[in-house]
Design a protein around this motif. Structure first.
Motif, PDB file in Angstrom:
ATOM      1  N   THR A 133       4.438  -3.712 -19.025  1.00  0.00           N
ATOM      2  CA  THR A 133       4.501  -2.577 -18.418  1.00  0.00           C
ATOM      3  C   THR A 133       5.536  -1.138 -18.616  1.00  0.00           C
ATOM      4  O   THR A 133       5.122   0.209 -19.091  1.00  0.00           O
ATOM      5  N   ILE A 134       6.512  -1.669 -18.871  1.00  0.00           N
ATOM      6  CA  ILE A 134       7.904  -1.402 -18.986  1.00  0.00           C
ATOM      7  C   ILE A 134       7.843  -0.644 -20.705  1.00  0.00           C
ATOM      8  O   ILE A 134       8.208   0.271 -21.116  1.00  0.00           O
ATOM      9  N   LYS A 135       7.329  -2.110 -21.214  1.00  0.00           N
ATOM     10  CA  LYS A 135       6.859  -1.304 -22.827  1.00  0.00           C
ATOM     11  C   LYS A 135       6.311  -0.050 -22.546  1.00  0.00           C
ATOM     12  O   LYS A 135       6.475   0.544 -24.306  1.00  0.00           O
ATOM     13  N   ALA A 154       5.698  18.995 -19.408  1.00  0.00           N
ATOM     14  CA  ALA A 154       4.761  18.952 -19.285  1.00  0.00           C
ATOM     15  C   ALA A 154       4.404  16.543 -18.566  1.00  0.00           C
ATOM     16  O   ALA A 154       4.016  15.728 -18.304  1.00  0.00           O
ATOM     17  N   GLU A 155       4.520  16.413 -20.415  1.00  0.00           N
ATOM     18  CA  GLU A 155       3.507  14.806 -20.204  1.00  0.00           C
ATOM     19  C   GLU A 155       5.386  14.739 -19.934  1.00  0.00           C
ATOM     20  O   GLU A 155       4.702  13.409 -19.321  1.00  0.00           O
ATOM     21  N   ALA A 211       5.296   5.046 -24.373  1.00  0.00           N
ATOM     22  CA  ALA A 211       4.748   6.343 -23.989  1.00  0.00           C
ATOM     23  C   ALA A 211       6.030   8.058 -23.970  1.00  0.00           C
ATOM     24  O   ALA A 211       5.129   8.129 -24.523  1.00  0.00           O
ATOM     25  N   LEU A 212       6.753   7.612 -23.903  1.00  0.00           N
ATOM     26  CA  LEU A 212       8.218   8.219 -24.131  1.00  0.00           C
ATOM     27  C   LEU A 212       8.113   8.557 -24.996  1.00  0.00           C
ATOM     28  O   LEU A 212       8.432  10.193 -25.676  1.00  0.00           O
ATOM     29  N   ALA A 213       7.679   8.277 -26.853  1.00  0.00           N
ATOM     30  CA  ALA A 213       8.121   8.456 -27.907  1.00  0.00           C
ATOM     31  C   ALA A 213       6.561   9.387 -28.008  1.00  0.00           C
ATOM     32  O   ALA A 213       7.018  10.444 -29.497  1.00  0.00           O
ATOM     33  N   MET A 214       5.664   8.662 -27.428  1.00  0.00           N
ATOM     34  CA  MET A 214       4.329   9.627 -28.029  1.00  0.00           C
ATOM     35  C   MET A 214       4.668  11.338 -27.212  1.00  0.00           C
ATOM     36  O   MET A 214       3.119  12.191 -27.219  1.00  0.00           O
TER      37      MET A 214
END
Length: 304
Positions: free
Chosen positions: A237-239, A252-253, A244-247
């Motif tokens: 999940t952490i990976k 808002a995201e 997701a952070l990079a995307m």
């Protein structure tokens, strides 16, 4: 429409120690009203009688293909091995402790037609059943305010970051979507959250408001192992949260991802998964969305 003109749908039936549930699961494939199916049976080195049952079904249905893996490789790698051998325009990852209702494939192919070519995945409601096959409840609860958790269709990247609402066993995926992603990420212990994040960045999702699948609840199911001491899925999940952070493209995201990371942090603290809690706190710091309680939790886990 003649069968040959219908889209081919691949069902990848993944089994690990599902012997007691296998006949019902495999019979549910046979009961499908949709005629153009490709079936791959995959046994991930089960230690019960699963392989014997799978061999019996494969012998009785010669068009079905059987992959008996010599060692346990986990769901992501097992699925990818079968996916690379498949040809369907649409693909179902079918855990063989679950049950497909008879119109599942037919109705979800129709849903793809309705949703259009940008739709990468269709999902639906599910019945949750116990080990004896008795109904426990539905995945989506009917309330005066609508369905809970609230389903989402269209561009749902921020939705899948912030909250859990998709019933994984109900998903049918577009082959082109899986190919663009390179299949499942084999470095992870589970596949669905990562698929939702990576796929929803470039593809739309579509919610079909009907029950298509029965999801089995039992002590060995993946959903029963999460959010417990030594959670086997937390590092994955952490990976995915880091991916997701990079995307994320806007604030808002990032805020939506912070909701997810905050929830995971609190569960990690609750169940004393301290190293993972520290990682999640650092991720929340990067997102820039620390709340007062987050800071207290961060201080607490740094002392552990």
């Amino acid at each position: 429409m003649p069968t040959a003109e219908l889209p081919l749908v691949t069902i990848i039936a993944l089994c690990y120690n599902h012997a007691r549930f296998l006949p019902q699961a495999l019979d549910s494939i046979l009961s499908q009203s949709y005629p153009h199916l490709e079936v791959l049976l995959v046994d991930d080195a089960s230690t019960d009688e699963s392989a014997v049952i799978l061999q019996q079904y494969a012998a009785a249905h010669p068009t079905w293909r059987l992959l008996l893996l010599a060692e346990n490789v986990g769901n992501c790698r097992a699925f990818n091995q079968a996916f690379r051998q498949s040809a369907g325009e649409f693909v179902i990852d079918f855990a063989t402790d679950d049950v497909l209702l008879p119109h599942r494939v037919e109705h979800q192919v129709a849903a793809f037609r309705q949703a259009g070519p940008q739709c990468g995945m269709v999902y639906s409601d599910a019945e949750l059943i116990n080990e004896q096959g008795q109904l426990v409840r539905r995945h989506f609860r009917r309330t005066a305010q609508g369905l809970e958790p609230r389903p989402a269709s269209g561009w749902v990247f921020a939705d899948v970051l912030a909250r859990y609402f998709i019933s994984t066993p109900t998903m049918t995926m577009r082959r082109a979507t899986l190919e663009q992603l390179g299949g499942y990420d084999e470095t992870l212990a589970y596949e669905d959250f990562d698929f939702w994040v990576r796929a929803s960045r470039h593809w739309q999702f579509y919610f079909q408001d009907e029950v298509t699948t029965q999801k089995r609840l039992h002590p060995q199911s993946m959903s029963r192992k999460g959010y417990r001491p030594h959670d086997p899925y937390l590092n994955s999940t952490i990976k995915v949260c880091r991916k997701a952070l990079a995307m994320c493209r806007d604030e808002a995201e990032r805020a939506a991802l912070a909701v997810r990371v905050r929830w995971e942090l609190r569960q990690a603290v609750r169940w004393r998964n301290h190293p993972e809690a520290r990682e999640l706190y650092r991720l929340l710091q990067k997102l820039g969305h620390l709340q007062p309680l987050d800071k207290l939790l961060g201080l607490w886990v740094r002392m552990r």
